[in-house]
Design a protein around this motif. Sequence first.
Motif, PDB file in Angstrom:
ATOM      1  N   ILE A  79       0.852  -1.185   0.000  1.00  0.00           N
ATOM      2  CA  ILE A  79       0.000   0.000   0.000  1.00  0.00           C
ATOM      3  C   ILE A  79       0.890   1.238   0.000  1.00  0.00           C
ATOM      4  O   ILE A  79       1.669   1.453   0.922  1.00  0.00           O
ATOM      5  CB  ILE A  79      -0.946  -0.005   1.214  1.00  0.00           C
ATOM      6  N   GLY A  80       0.779   2.035  -1.046  1.00  0.00           N
ATOM      7  CA  GLY A  80       1.539   3.273  -1.151  1.00  0.00           C
ATOM      8  C   GLY A  80       2.899   3.081  -1.787  1.00  0.00           C
ATOM      9  O   GLY A  80       3.605   2.122  -1.485  1.00  0.00           O
ATOM     10  N   TRP A  81       3.261   4.001  -2.681  1.00  0.00           N
ATOM     11  CA  TRP A  81       4.529   3.835  -3.387  1.00  0.00           C
ATOM     12  C   TRP A  81       5.750   3.924  -2.477  1.00  0.00           C
ATOM     13  O   TRP A  81       6.764   3.296  -2.772  1.00  0.00           O
ATOM     14  CB  TRP A  81       4.624   4.789  -4.586  1.00  0.00           C
ATOM     15  N   PRO A  82       5.716   4.659  -1.312  1.00  0.00           N
ATOM     16  CA  PRO A  82       6.914   4.626  -0.462  1.00  0.00           C
ATOM     17  C   PRO A  82       7.227   3.218   0.051  1.00  0.00           C
ATOM     18  O   PRO A  82       8.392   2.820   0.117  1.00  0.00           O
ATOM     19  CB  PRO A  82       6.563   5.579   0.687  1.00  0.00           C
ATOM     20  N   TRP A  83       6.175   2.456   0.382  1.00  0.00           N
ATOM     21  CA  TRP A  83       6.397   1.082   0.860  1.00  0.00           C
ATOM     22  C   TRP A  83       6.855   0.172  -0.280  1.00  0.00           C
ATOM     23  O   TRP A  83       7.691  -0.706  -0.087  1.00  0.00           O
ATOM     24  CB  TRP A  83       5.131   0.516   1.501  1.00  0.00           C
ATOM     25  N   VAL A  84       6.300   0.392  -1.466  1.00  0.00           N
ATOM     26  CA  VAL A  84       6.725  -0.386  -2.633  1.00  0.00           C
ATOM     27  C   VAL A  84       8.201  -0.113  -2.915  1.00  0.00           C
ATOM     28  O   VAL A  84       8.981  -1.036  -3.163  1.00  0.00           O
ATOM     29  CB  VAL A  84       5.858  -0.052  -3.870  1.00  0.00           C
ATOM     30  N   LEU A  85       8.607   1.151  -2.850  1.00  0.00           N
ATOM     31  CA  LEU A  85      10.009   1.514  -3.082  1.00  0.00           C
ATOM     32  C   LEU A  85      10.909   0.903  -2.025  1.00  0.00           C
ATOM     33  O   LEU A  85      11.966   0.332  -2.351  1.00  0.00           O
ATOM     34  CB  LEU A  85      10.149   3.037  -3.105  1.00  0.00           C
ATOM     35  N   LYS A  86      10.507   0.973  -0.776  1.00  0.00           N
ATOM     36  CA  LYS A  86      11.309   0.406   0.320  1.00  0.00           C
ATOM     37  C   LYS A  86      11.480  -1.107   0.139  1.00  0.00           C
ATOM     38  O   LYS A  86      12.593  -1.634   0.238  1.00  0.00           O
ATOM     39  CB  LYS A  86      10.669   0.713   1.662  1.00  0.00           C
ATOM     40  N   ARG A  87      10.381  -1.805  -0.127  1.00  0.00           N
ATOM     41  CA  ARG A  87      10.461  -3.261  -0.298  1.00  0.00           C
ATOM     42  C   ARG A  87      11.245  -3.639  -1.557  1.00  0.00           C
ATOM     43  O   ARG A  87      11.969  -4.625  -1.566  1.00  0.00           O
ATOM     44  CB  ARG A  87       9.064  -3.862  -0.310  1.00  0.00           C
ATOM     45  N   SER A  88      11.096  -2.848  -2.623  1.00  0.00           N
ATOM     46  CA  SER A  88      11.860  -3.104  -3.847  1.00  0.00           C
ATOM     47  C   SER A  88      13.352  -2.958  -3.582  1.00  0.00           C
ATOM     48  O   SER A  88      14.158  -3.762  -4.053  1.00  0.00           O
ATOM     49  CB  SER A  88      11.441  -2.144  -4.968  1.00  0.00           C
ATOM     50  N   ASN A  89      13.730  -1.940  -2.807  1.00  0.00           N
ATOM     51  CA  ASN A  89      15.147  -1.753  -2.473  1.00  0.00           C
ATOM     52  C   ASN A  89      15.688  -2.904  -1.627  1.00  0.00           C
ATOM     53  O   ASN A  89      16.850  -3.303  -1.783  1.00  0.00           O
ATOM     54  CB  ASN A  89      15.365  -0.407  -1.780  1.00  0.00           C
ATOM     55  N   LEU A  90      14.864  -3.466  -0.746  1.00  0.00           N
ATOM     56  CA  LEU A  90      15.285  -4.642   0.027  1.00  0.00           C
ATOM     57  C   LEU A  90      15.539  -5.830  -0.896  1.00  0.00           C
ATOM     58  O   LEU A  90      16.498  -6.578  -0.717  1.00  0.00           O
ATOM     59  CB  LEU A  90      14.238  -4.996   1.080  1.00  0.00           C
ATOM     60  N   TRP A  91      14.669  -6.002  -1.900  1.00  0.00           N
ATOM     61  CA  TRP A  91      14.862  -7.073  -2.877  1.00  0.00           C
ATOM     62  C   TRP A  91      16.159  -6.863  -3.658  1.00  0.00           C
ATOM     63  O   TRP A  91      16.910  -7.808  -3.895  1.00  0.00           O
ATOM     64  CB  TRP A  91      13.668  -7.157  -3.827  1.00  0.00           C
ATOM     65  N   ILE A  92      16.427  -5.624  -4.065  1.00  0.00           N
ATOM     66  CA  ILE A  92      17.656  -5.324  -4.810  1.00  0.00           C
ATOM     67  C   ILE A  92      18.876  -5.673  -3.977  1.00  0.00           C
ATOM     68  O   ILE A  92      19.811  -6.325  -4.457  1.00  0.00           O
ATOM     69  CB  ILE A  92      17.686  -3.841  -5.229  1.00  0.00           C
ATOM     70  N   GLU A  93      18.889  -5.259  -2.720  1.00  0.00           N
ATOM     71  CA  GLU A  93      20.010  -5.556  -1.831  1.00  0.00           C
ATOM     72  C   GLU A  93      20.226  -7.059  -1.697  1.00  0.00           C
ATOM     73  O   GLU A  93      21.358  -7.544  -1.765  1.00  0.00           O
ATOM     74  CB  GLU A  93      19.780  -4.936  -0.458  1.00  0.00           C
ATOM     75  N   GLU A  94      19.147  -7.801  -1.503  1.00  0.00           N
ATOM     76  CA  GLU A  94      19.268  -9.251  -1.313  1.00  0.00           C
ATOM     77  C   GLU A  94      19.718  -9.948  -2.596  1.00  0.00           C
ATOM     78  O   GLU A  94      20.565 -10.843  -2.562  1.00  0.00           O
ATOM     79  CB  GLU A  94      17.949  -9.833  -0.817  1.00  0.00           C
ATOM     80  N   ILE A  95      19.169  -9.554  -3.735  1.00  0.00           N
ATOM     81  CA  ILE A  95      19.586 -10.157  -5.008  1.00  0.00           C
ATOM     82  C   ILE A  95      21.056  -9.874  -5.262  1.00  0.00           C
ATOM     83  O   ILE A  95      21.827 -10.785  -5.600  1.00  0.00           O
ATOM     84  CB  ILE A  95      18.709  -9.645  -6.173  1.00  0.00           C
TER      85      ILE A  95
END
Length: 109
Positions: A86-102
């Motif tokens: 919900i909300g693009w700030p949370w999408v951005l935060k979670r996407s950045n976590l995925w980038i870090e892990e990948i």
Amino acid sequence: MKTGVIYYGGIPNYFPQGQSGRLLLNEEGLIFRGPHIDSYHIPISRIRGASVIKEYIHVVFVVILAIDYFDGKGGQRTLKVRIRAIGWPWVLKRSNLWIEEINRRIKKK
């Protein structure tokens, strides 16, 4: 890691954009599961990197997780998904976590 996503493109012979699915990341690789498609597996050894694409689509700010990889034939592809939150700030935060892990798993290999 796993999360719900909206598919935007990047899987050979699978065109329906806007389909919901799941993205899973484990030690072997990345798995996309969606409707009307068997699980699509991308081994860690074929993943080149991940990034965030920020776009305005229909006057809405959209954050897309882009994962660059080589398909089975050696062609370059980019899997594009939007993390469901919900909300693009949370999408951005979670996407950045995925980038870090990948990226961590790519370097580890």
